[in-house]
Motif scaffolding. Sequence first.
Motif, PDB file in Angstrom:
ATOM      1  N   UNK A 292       0.131   4.284   0.096  1.00  0.00           N
ATOM      2  CA  UNK A 292       1.335   5.033   0.451  1.00  0.00           C
ATOM      3  C   UNK A 292       1.007   5.915   1.647  1.00  0.00           C
ATOM      4  N   UNK A 293       1.713   5.705   2.743  1.00  0.00           N
ATOM      5  CA  UNK A 293       1.490   6.457   3.987  1.00  0.00           C
ATOM      6  C   UNK A 293       0.026   6.429   4.419  1.00  0.00           C
ATOM      7  N   UNK A 294      -0.615   5.271   4.291  1.00  0.00           N
ATOM      8  CA  UNK A 294      -1.994   5.096   4.739  1.00  0.00           C
ATOM      9  C   UNK A 294      -3.048   5.604   3.771  1.00  0.00           C
ATOM     10  N   UNK A 295      -2.644   6.183   2.657  1.00  0.00           N
ATOM     11  CA  UNK A 295      -3.593   6.698   1.660  1.00  0.00           C
ATOM     12  C   UNK A 295      -3.528   5.837   0.404  1.00  0.00           C
ATOM     13  N   UNK A 296      -4.659   5.713  -0.297  1.00  0.00           N
ATOM     14  CA  UNK A 296      -4.685   4.978  -1.554  1.00  0.00           C
ATOM     15  C   UNK A 296      -4.463   5.966  -2.696  1.00  0.00           C
ATOM     16  N   UNK A 297      -3.350   5.790  -3.380  1.00  0.00           N
ATOM     17  CA  UNK A 297      -2.943   6.702  -4.447  1.00  0.00           C
ATOM     18  C   UNK A 297      -3.144   6.000  -5.788  1.00  0.00           C
ATOM     19  N   UNK A 298      -3.864   6.642  -6.736  1.00  0.00           N
ATOM     20  CA  UNK A 298      -4.064   5.996  -8.034  1.00  0.00           C
ATOM     21  C   UNK A 298      -2.791   6.007  -8.879  1.00  0.00           C
ATOM     22  N   UNK A 299      -2.502   4.858  -9.483  1.00  0.00           N
ATOM     23  CA  UNK A 299      -1.403   4.720 -10.429  1.00  0.00           C
ATOM     24  C   UNK A 299      -2.024   4.216 -11.735  1.00  0.00           C
TER      25      UNK A 299
ATOM     26  N   UNK B 235      -4.519  -2.127  -4.238  1.00  0.00           N
ATOM     27  CA  UNK B 235      -5.957  -2.340  -4.050  1.00  0.00           C
ATOM     28  C   UNK B 235      -6.727  -1.997  -5.312  1.00  0.00           C
ATOM     29  N   UNK B 236      -7.918  -2.588  -5.420  1.00  0.00           N
ATOM     30  CA  UNK B 236      -8.884  -2.239  -6.458  1.00  0.00           C
ATOM     31  C   UNK B 236     -10.232  -2.020  -5.781  1.00  0.00           C
TER      32      UNK B 236
ATOM     33  N   UNK C 118     -10.356   7.609  -2.766  1.00  0.00           N
ATOM     34  CA  UNK C 118     -10.807   6.237  -2.575  1.00  0.00           C
ATOM     35  C   UNK C 118     -10.457   5.812  -1.151  1.00  0.00           C
ATOM     36  N   UNK C 119     -11.440   5.214  -0.492  1.00  0.00           N
ATOM     37  CA  UNK C 119     -11.232   4.746   0.876  1.00  0.00           C
ATOM     38  C   UNK C 119     -10.882   3.253   0.861  1.00  0.00           C
TER      39      UNK C 119
END
Length: 180
Positions: A44-51, A85-86, A1-2
């Motif tokens: 996290x660290x500029x990346x979008x990580x799914x939780x 984010x969403x 995801x961007x």
Amino acid sequence: MRKEDCYLLGKITRRHGLAGNVILKLDTDQPELYNKLESIFVEINGLLVPFFIERTAWSKSDALNISFKNSSEALVDQSLGKNVYLPLSTLPKLSGKQFYYHEIIGYNVLDENDNDCGVIRSVNDQTAQTYFITNLDGKEVVIPIIKDWILEVNRDERFIKMHLPEGLIDVFLVPSKKDE
């Protein structure tokens, strides 16, 4: 995801209790739309990580107590203090004179006589008065966002027509005697 395909939902502010829960402070006018979140993206660290979310409960009117699926201390630690984010696709479509700030970037602002008041570069909502920042003839113009001033939002032609007080645009374009 961007990140460009998402909108900021809020920020994970702190732990809650001893079971690995966190508090998500929502940055929205309509927190009730987020009762049933299944997942979120944490930057996290500029990346979008799914939780993925197991359970949510209201902590305050604008804060959710969240329990992550497969939660661990490391997972909780990684999420603390991070923006959430969403995807833009999850936002309900608005019509009429309503708009999301991210959707009107690049729109022209016109006065009621169709005079150009600039292209919206950004929206500042960090002050008591929210305002458009436009670019008109290479100059920055600040236009307050006041509901009663908005006459039309045209999504097809990408403009917002407003009733602006006489002289507002001139404040930014006409040099004052002191400047000369």
